[in-house]
Write an enzyme that holds these catalytic residues in place. Structure first.
Site, short mmCIF file in Angstrom:
data_model
loop_
_atom_site.label_atom_id
_atom_site.label_comp_id
_atom_site.label_asym_id
_atom_site.label_seq_id
_atom_site.Cartn_x
_atom_site.Cartn_y
_atom_site.Cartn_z
N ARG A 26 0.72 -1.29 0.06
CA ARG A 26 0.02 0.04 0.01
C ARG A 26 0.82 1.31 0.10
O ARG A 26 1.94 1.22 0.40
CB ARG A 26 -0.92 -0.10 1.25
CG ARG A 26 -2.23 -1.00 1.34
CD ARG A 26 -2.89 -1.27 2.57
NE ARG A 26 -2.06 -1.52 3.77
CZ ARG A 26 -2.32 -1.66 4.93
NH1 ARG A 26 -3.56 -1.21 5.23
NH2 ARG A 26 -1.37 -2.15 5.80
N HIS A 106 0.30 1.83 15.99
CA HIS A 106 0.09 1.02 16.93
C HIS A 106 1.00 0.88 18.10
O HIS A 106 1.57 -0.02 18.27
CB HIS A 106 -0.31 -0.42 16.36
CG HIS A 106 -1.32 -0.56 15.17
ND1 HIS A 106 -2.50 -0.65 15.73
CD2 HIS A 106 -1.26 -0.77 14.23
CE1 HIS A 106 -3.36 -0.72 14.76
NE2 HIS A 106 -2.65 -0.78 13.70
N SER A 144 -10.87 -1.60 8.16
CA SER A 144 -11.50 -2.65 8.90
C SER A 144 -12.67 -3.27 8.00
O SER A 144 -12.83 -4.47 7.96
CB SER A 144 -12.34 -2.22 10.25
OG SER A 144 -11.38 -1.58 11.06
N ASP A 207 -20.48 -10.56 21.33
CA ASP A 207 -19.67 -9.28 21.80
C ASP A 207 -20.46 -9.06 23.17
O ASP A 207 -21.27 -9.52 23.36
CB ASP A 207 -20.32 -8.11 20.86
CG ASP A 207 -19.10 -6.96 21.15
OD1 ASP A 207 -19.22 -6.24 21.89
OD2 ASP A 207 -18.67 -6.55 20.08
N VAL A 247 -11.92 -8.05 17.76
CA VAL A 247 -12.07 -7.27 19.07
C VAL A 247 -10.78 -6.13 18.79
O VAL A 247 -9.64 -6.61 18.34
CB VAL A 247 -11.73 -7.95 20.13
CG1 VAL A 247 -11.65 -7.01 21.44
CG2 VAL A 247 -12.86 -9.13 20.35
N ALA A 276 -6.88 -8.87 15.16
CA ALA A 276 -6.51 -8.15 16.17
C ALA A 276 -4.90 -8.03 16.50
O ALA A 276 -4.24 -7.57 17.24
CB ALA A 276 -7.27 -8.54 17.65
N ASP A 278 -2.58 -6.64 14.93
CA ASP A 278 -1.96 -5.38 14.90
C ASP A 278 -1.73 -4.74 16.46
O ASP A 278 -0.81 -4.06 16.56
CB ASP A 278 -2.54 -4.33 14.05
CG ASP A 278 -2.84 -4.74 12.75
OD1 ASP A 278 -4.05 -5.44 12.44
OD2 ASP A 278 -1.97 -4.57 11.81
N ASN A 303 -2.25 -5.76 9.21
CA ASN A 303 -2.60 -4.91 8.03
C ASN A 303 -3.05 -5.87 6.90
O ASN A 303 -2.65 -5.76 5.75
CB ASN A 303 -1.33 -4.07 7.84
CG ASN A 303 -1.15 -3.03 8.94
OD1 ASN A 303 -2.05 -2.65 9.56
ND2 ASN A 303 -0.11 -2.42 8.92
#
Length: 353
Positions: A26, A106, A144, A207, A247, A276, A278, A303
């Protein structure tokens, strides 16, 4: 302002069917984005080859008004350096003192030595994952959404023989479809639920937030929604063909919800898609890469949108450019960008305190 746009070089080893490695292809700005900034009087220094993996040749950037430069110049000339992956120690050394660097940082899970090196250089570090306001994070949301939509493609390939158990997501008349359990009903989880339903799988969405599940039920009718409890987690994990970790706690390390003991109850050959990773990962066994452990195929690729670099680069530009166009001489004057700051001229912000 002077913007630097370096070429990404991050790579991760994987397993078949994804080849030996996946590279970060990217780029934070497409040629169209460069054209918009150039029209406002900004200068954009693009490293040669920065957009190749996403299908954007150097000539397109040059026509858009960019100046094509070396790797070192792309870092050193930029008052604001636009990356995708978190900079390495080597790249931090190339940045000019007091510069701003923007990327999916992050930093909550980054090595402390890297954070200290960035602080010592007086950098302003802005994470795309935190850019926005009032709980809305448009850059993160776009990535996302892409990851969620990719989920059935990834799971389907990993379920195929010879590396997987040879299971078809949709099943057939008289043969039940695969059971997909998604942990997390945010943007990624809801996108994954819609995509898996479209692929014909049976979908279960868990959730702890009831309003999030109500939203998921509206967006993905046909998915079974349930408030997460330990007993439900144990039961649903036990029958899952595909387990999706969706999450996220913005700016913080992801809580580990899946112990080794719990994962050992999964079907042999099952797939864990840990989106998750990352922010540290949702399972005790999660680490960056694609590998097998406890008889489960772990897909823990940071990613994930890097797998579709052209689409993802367009999405990055579309969500990031409105904030960049507000810049005059200081990125911190844009409230949405300031919200994403881990470091302010070397000083740790609230996200690192």
């Amino acid at each position: 302002m002077d913007f630097g746009l370096p070429k990404e070089r991050a790579r991760l080893k994987t397993l078949p069917p994804f080849g030996e490695e996946v590279r970060e292809g990217r780029v934070a700005l497409t040629p169209q984005g460069v054209r918009e900034l150039s029209a406002r009087g900004h200068r954009v220094y693009v490293e040669r080859g920065a957009g190749e993996a996403a299908g954007f040749p150097d000539a397109a950037y040059e026509e858009a008004g960019a100046r094509l430069v070396s790797r070192e110049e792309a870092f050193r000339r930029g008052e604001v350096v636009l990356k995708v992956a978190r900079p390495t120690q080597e790249e931090v050394a190339l940045l000019r003192p007091g510069a701003a660097v923007m990327a999916f940082l992050h930093l909550a899970v980054a090595e402390s030595a890297l954070v200290e090196a960035m602080a010592a250089k007086g950098l302003t570090a802005i994470g795309y994952e935190l850019v926005g306001n009032e709980g809305k994070r448009p850059v993160l949301k776009a990535m996302s959404e892409i990851a969620g939509r990719l989920a059935p493609q990834l799971a389907g390939r990993l379920l195929e023989a010879p590396t997987g158990p040879g299971v078809l997501l949709s099943g057939l008349p008289g043969i039940p479809p695969a059971d997909v359990v998604i942990l997390g009903a945010g943007t990624l989880g809801r996108a994954a639920a819609r995509a898996f339903l479209g692929a014909g799988a049976s979908v279960y969405l868990l959730d702890k937030d009831l309003p999030a599940l109500e939203e998921a039920a509206r967006e993905a009718p046909g998915a079974v929604t349930a408030l997460v409890t330990q007993s439900r987690l144990e039961r649903y994990v036990g029958f899952a063909d595909v387990l999706v970790g969706a999450v996220a706690v913005p700016g913080e390390k992801t809580p580990v919800l899946l112990s080794r003991e719990l994962l050992a109850r999964m079907r042999k050959g099952a797939v864990l898609l840990d989106f998750a990773i990352d922010q540290g990962g949702i399972a005790e066994t999660s680490r960056p890469g694609v590998y097998q452990e406890l008889g489960i195929t772990h897909f823990c690729l940071p990613n994930v949108p890097a797998l579709v670099p052209r689409t993802a680069s367009h999405a990055l530009t579309a969500t990031l450019l409105p904030f960049l166009l507000q810049l005059e001489d200081d990125p911190l004057r844009v409230p949405e960008l300031r919200q994403g700051a881990y470091l302010l001229l070397g000083q740790k912000g609230g996200h690192l305190e």
